[in-house]
Write a protein that holds these residues in place. Sequence first.
Motif, short mmCIF file in Angstrom:
data_model
loop_
_atom_site.label_atom_id
_atom_site.label_comp_id
_atom_site.label_asym_id
_atom_site.label_seq_id
_atom_site.Cartn_x
_atom_site.Cartn_y
_atom_site.Cartn_z
N GLN A 45 0.63 -1.01 -0.11
CA GLN A 45 -0.04 -0.07 0.02
C GLN A 45 1.01 1.31 -0.14
O GLN A 45 1.96 1.22 0.73
CB GLN A 45 -0.93 -0.08 1.17
CG GLN A 45 -2.18 -1.11 1.11
CD GLN A 45 -3.25 -0.94 0.15
OE1 GLN A 45 -3.46 0.00 -0.14
NE2 GLN A 45 -3.03 -2.00 -0.50
N PRO A 46 0.47 2.26 -0.86
CA PRO A 46 1.39 3.54 -0.80
C PRO A 46 1.40 4.33 0.66
O PRO A 46 0.35 4.13 1.34
CB PRO A 46 0.57 4.33 -1.86
CG PRO A 46 -0.75 3.85 -1.80
CD PRO A 46 -0.80 2.33 -1.43
N SER A 47 2.58 4.81 0.81
CA SER A 47 2.56 5.72 2.27
C SER A 47 1.80 6.87 2.16
O SER A 47 1.31 7.25 0.93
CB SER A 47 4.11 5.98 2.24
OG SER A 47 4.45 7.12 1.32
N THR A 48 1.52 7.57 3.02
CA THR A 48 0.79 8.89 3.18
C THR A 48 1.73 9.79 2.38
O THR A 48 0.82 10.76 1.98
CB THR A 48 0.48 9.21 4.46
OG1 THR A 48 1.65 9.46 5.29
CG2 THR A 48 -0.48 8.46 5.13
N THR A 49 2.72 9.69 2.16
CA THR A 49 3.37 10.69 1.23
C THR A 49 3.34 10.34 -0.34
O THR A 49 3.50 11.32 -1.03
CB THR A 49 4.95 11.05 1.65
OG1 THR A 49 5.57 9.73 1.86
CG2 THR A 49 5.30 11.41 2.93
N MET A 50 3.39 9.10 -0.49
CA MET A 50 3.25 8.70 -1.79
C MET A 50 1.79 8.77 -2.53
O MET A 50 1.83 9.15 -3.68
CB MET A 50 3.83 7.22 -2.02
CG MET A 50 3.88 6.65 -3.28
SD MET A 50 4.91 7.46 -4.44
CE MET A 50 6.18 7.29 -3.94
N LEU A 51 1.04 8.69 -1.77
CA LEU A 51 -0.50 8.63 -2.09
C LEU A 51 -0.88 9.92 -3.14
O LEU A 51 -1.29 9.77 -4.19
CB LEU A 51 -1.52 8.35 -1.19
CG LEU A 51 -3.01 7.96 -1.57
CD1 LEU A 51 -3.04 7.00 -2.47
CD2 LEU A 51 -3.73 7.71 -0.12
N PRO A 52 -0.35 11.05 -2.37
CA PRO A 52 -0.83 12.36 -2.94
C PRO A 52 0.01 12.43 -4.37
O PRO A 52 -0.42 12.89 -5.14
CB PRO A 52 -0.55 13.48 -2.08
CG PRO A 52 -0.10 12.99 -0.67
CD PRO A 52 -0.06 11.23 -0.71
N LYS A 53 1.24 11.91 -4.40
CA LYS A 53 2.25 12.09 -5.58
C LYS A 53 1.55 11.13 -6.61
O LYS A 53 1.48 11.49 -7.73
CB LYS A 53 3.74 11.42 -5.20
CG LYS A 53 4.29 12.38 -4.35
CD LYS A 53 5.55 11.95 -3.92
CE LYS A 53 6.47 12.78 -2.88
NZ LYS A 53 7.67 12.22 -2.37
#
Length: 83
Positions: A45-53
Amino acid sequence: MRKGLLHGPALKKIRELTGISQQNLAGRLLITPSYLSNLESGRKQPSTTMLPKLADELGVSIETITYVVTSDAVPDPRKVVAA
């Protein structure tokens, strides 16, 4: 009852619909294609920093690539079909 988030099925479907290759998107995000493959398959699962990217690169909102699953058993992400 548990809550789970699924991103993989929508990530892959949207990436394919926009015509962006896995290699290209991974390069733009500064991640490996194998990591992106793991995100798309639901193995990671994407991290909380990767998700918006991810959302930004695909030109969609975070909500568009996120399924909220509420159940006793989070389903196998390979069986979830993106709309």
